[in-house]
Write a protein that holds these residues in place. Sequence first.
Motif, PDB file in Angstrom:
ATOM      1  N   GLY A 267     -14.200 -30.633 -20.634  1.00  0.00           N
ATOM      2  CA  GLY A 267     -14.024 -32.305 -20.849  1.00  0.00           C
ATOM      3  C   GLY A 267     -14.791 -32.762 -21.750  1.00  0.00           C
ATOM      4  O   GLY A 267     -16.091 -32.482 -21.938  1.00  0.00           O
TER       5      GLY A 267
ATOM      6  N   GLU B 194     -13.052 -24.767 -17.202  1.00  0.00           N
ATOM      7  CA  GLU B 194     -12.628 -26.127 -17.503  1.00  0.00           C
ATOM      8  C   GLU B 194     -13.870 -26.921 -18.257  1.00  0.00           C
ATOM      9  O   GLU B 194     -14.903 -26.652 -18.332  1.00  0.00           O
ATOM     10  CB  GLU B 194     -12.622 -27.000 -16.160  1.00  0.00           C
ATOM     11  CG  GLU B 194     -11.222 -26.353 -15.269  1.00  0.00           C
ATOM     12  CD  GLU B 194     -11.079 -27.077 -13.833  1.00  0.00           C
ATOM     13  OE1 GLU B 194     -12.048 -28.095 -13.845  1.00  0.00           O
ATOM     14  OE2 GLU B 194     -10.495 -26.783 -13.151  1.00  0.00           O
TER      15      GLU B 194
ATOM     16  N   TRP C   2      -4.612 -28.188 -22.618  1.00  0.00           N
ATOM     17  CA  TRP C   2      -5.302 -29.242 -23.415  1.00  0.00           C
ATOM     18  C   TRP C   2      -4.718 -30.706 -23.020  1.00  0.00           C
ATOM     19  O   TRP C   2      -3.552 -30.937 -22.983  1.00  0.00           O
ATOM     20  CB  TRP C   2      -5.601 -29.339 -24.642  1.00  0.00           C
ATOM     21  CG  TRP C   2      -6.052 -28.159 -25.391  1.00  0.00           C
ATOM     22  CD1 TRP C   2      -5.642 -26.913 -25.777  1.00  0.00           C
ATOM     23  CD2 TRP C   2      -7.481 -28.076 -25.684  1.00  0.00           C
ATOM     24  NE1 TRP C   2      -6.732 -26.140 -26.010  1.00  0.00           N
ATOM     25  CE2 TRP C   2      -7.840 -26.787 -26.135  1.00  0.00           C
ATOM     26  CE3 TRP C   2      -8.657 -28.785 -25.824  1.00  0.00           C
ATOM     27  CZ2 TRP C   2      -8.877 -26.346 -26.723  1.00  0.00           C
ATOM     28  CZ3 TRP C   2     -10.005 -28.545 -26.055  1.00  0.00           C
ATOM     29  CH2 TRP C   2      -9.996 -27.287 -26.628  1.00  0.00           C
TER      30      TRP C   2
ATOM     31  N   ARG D 229      -9.522 -32.899 -22.317  1.00  0.00           N
ATOM     32  CA  ARG D 229      -9.695 -32.058 -21.247  1.00  0.00           C
ATOM     33  C   ARG D 229      -8.990 -30.901 -21.321  1.00  0.00           C
ATOM     34  O   ARG D 229      -8.060 -30.777 -21.801  1.00  0.00           O
ATOM     35  CB  ARG D 229      -9.434 -32.791 -19.763  1.00  0.00           C
ATOM     36  CG  ARG D 229     -10.256 -33.914 -19.431  1.00  0.00           C
ATOM     37  CD  ARG D 229      -9.485 -34.694 -18.224  1.00  0.00           C
ATOM     38  NE  ARG D 229     -10.298 -35.837 -17.777  1.00  0.00           N
ATOM     39  CZ  ARG D 229      -9.898 -36.761 -16.624  1.00  0.00           C
ATOM     40  NH1 ARG D 229      -9.021 -36.309 -16.091  1.00  0.00           N
ATOM     41  NH2 ARG D 229     -10.572 -37.801 -16.289  1.00  0.00           N
TER      42      ARG D 229
END
Length: 870
Positions: free
Chosen positions: A611, A609, A644, A638
């Motif tokens: 961001g 993950e 996305w 993110r």
Amino acid sequence: MTRALKIFLAAILALILLVLGLLLTTGQWLPRLAGFWLPDDTRIELAGNLRWHDGALFFPVVRYHAQACQLAEIKQASLGWHEHRWQLHAADVEINTQCLDRLPQQENADAPRSLAEWQAMLPAADVQFDKLTVLPWQQFAGRLTLALSAQHQHIDYQGDNLRLHASLSGQTLKVDELSLIAGAAPLTLSGQLNLGKFLTGLPIDGELQARLALNAAPEPLNAALHWQGQQGTLLLSTAQDKTPLLTLPWRADNREIVIEGGEWRWPWATQPLAGNVALRLSNWQQGLAATTIGGRLNVLTQGRGGKGNAVLSFGPGHLDLLNSQLPFQLTGDMKLAALQFFAALPGVLVGPLADPLLQLKPGALLRMRGRLLSTLEVDEARWPLAGVSVSSQGINGRLQAILKAHDPNFGRFSLHLDGGARGFWPDKGRWLWKYWGEGELAPLAAKWDVRGTGSWQETLITLDRLSTGFDQLSYGLATVRAPRLTMTQPIRWQRDAEKPAFSGAVRLDAQETRFTSGGYLPPSHLELALKGSDPARFQFKGALHAQKIGPVSVNGRWDGSRLRGQAWWPTQPLSVFQPLLSPDLKMKINSGTLRAQVAFSAAADQGFEAGGHWAVKDGGVWTPDNRISGVDFSLPFRLRAQQWQFGARRPVSLQIAAIENQFTLKNIHAELQGWYPFNEARPLTLQNLSVDLLGGQVSMASLRLPQRRAAVLKLQAISLSELITAIKPKQIALSGRINGELPLWLNHPQWLVKEGWIANSGNLTLRMDKDMADAIASNNIAAGAAIDWLRYMEISRAWATLNLDNLGNARLGAQVQGTSRFSNRDQRVNLNYQQQENLFQLWRSLRFGDNLQSWIEQHASLPTQKENSP
């Protein structure tokens, strides 16, 4: 004073001086005097002089040596007489059993004394040792009290881990309490025995009961030992289960003790275990050192692969307090629910019984296969153990391991470990190793290899060399070619509880990283410095370089299950990111800057993950048909589960100063928000789109993907003269402005534009090229008469409808009303126009002079109404 009196007084004085002299020199003469009664090569040593204190003879320190070994040491001892009983007291007594083999072996031809004879020799005495320590069992040290007489003997021993209270009257031994605490298994015992006439024989009969608590058993265990004459039975059971856990029938005589037909079971393991026991002790009356031991123990299992039988056979050999020698061999297999073990382990147990050494002989091998974890299937694991020895001091010898396994989800792999240990236990001694292996990682479509060396010395674990890599890593949107991890500084893990430390430096090199979009990241390398307390808790810091891209600063931490970090991309020319664009886009970055900041995390349960945001300022791009300039945007994003998200809190604003094509688009503004790839639950929305175009404006309120309704593209005050100038037709000229609405569909099963319309905004003017009009008139007389009225026309109303299907076929229907002027006359004109054409050829068809000429020749009709000009 008479002469006789003087002689008497002189004799008394001499005697007093002699006694005082003897007392003051006891440390010199008393040990020599005692030596006449002591065994050969043994001696007594006194530290300090004897003295009379409080009605008793006081000994500061007494030591007893066998050769050069101190067998016993007595501190603060006193010997006195009180109420017709000897009183012996000592503050501290220490006995070292390792010196017993230094005592001389003396043959005694006399007949052995009976128990009654030994008891008759005992004086009436009270003995108390405040602390008695027998090495090497110092953990059982305690206070000893003896009350002795010829008729009764009592013993009381109180320690932290051992307590005993027993009495002997004649040949009856009564044990009131025996409590032993050894680790987490306390034992309590009580009972009564009838001893034989001689201590060298077994008791005549008796019964003992014991209670034992084990962590592995859910309830305490009860033991009972019964015998009568030369045979008996040992039973071990629980209060809830009447079936014994252990049954040992035994018989004994003056030569041997034999256990045959013994049975045991253990119902609390992962699977119930059971087996048989056989044991033979020969020459047991000669003492432990002379007893020959042999026996057999087996365990029966059933699990994966069927039934298993592992057998431990031992002997013939002997166990001794100082020099044991007991060969053994463990053979057979053990079948568990998920694993199978196969053993061939010959060895020998040597050394003192309190601290033995286990030595494995050539041919020792342990193998295993089965399911180790929920999905990890071990094809074969091998531990060659020949020459390995194990003791309380550690493991010594060559340590090897070979593992071949596979995971249905991840693929196959094999690992090898080879090294040597010297006095090694975790955080003690030394273990040096090297390792290598290879395998595949199916989810990433990768093959990998690993090799390196390391060591574990005391509390320090060191990886001196490490090299591991993949032929490629293919995950999600990217494929990394030949990544390899190496060490630039040794990785050191100091496991000291008071000063734990973890440090090192690694480098990750990779060839090109290809993206599914068609772009790539040039060959890159990432350098990281590691620092923390252990491999489950450390921080990292480094930088990523990819030729002209970077350096990208990276830092973060690893907590044992999750990787967290941040990356900063400094302001750089946008052109360095040209490789990230697909060549199919035919885009060349020629200006602008970019900067970025990203936070990321990775864990087994969540994947990767990230961001952050990207910021582009004054960007410029060339394409074969366009020139884009003045691009400004800041894109917060993110990334989770390969999806996305753009503009999490508010839409992303995009500004483009100009897009230069056959005509110029200026002041482009758009807002983007949502997810990519998109779906119904997580749509992607383009909104508030506006473009200055051809003297007017094109706008769109909202485009939602996936679409639920048409996105309306609005045309406002578009200048036809600027359109004609951009298209550059030779046959006609138009002036004036138009408005329109084009409903756009991107996921309609048939239409791209459905029922769009275009209409004039004010009067329009049409001029036809003279050569074109003359050519039409010369080819078709009827068409020529009509075309004369279209040479110059002022249009008061123009209305067109447009439909475009998803195959590119466009249908245009137009209605035109206006006034034509020819030969100084005005003529009302109504013109209906229909055209079908493929959108893929639209740009060519926009140069429509030839097509219009052909259409007019075929479809033009004479005007229905004529008006003279005023």
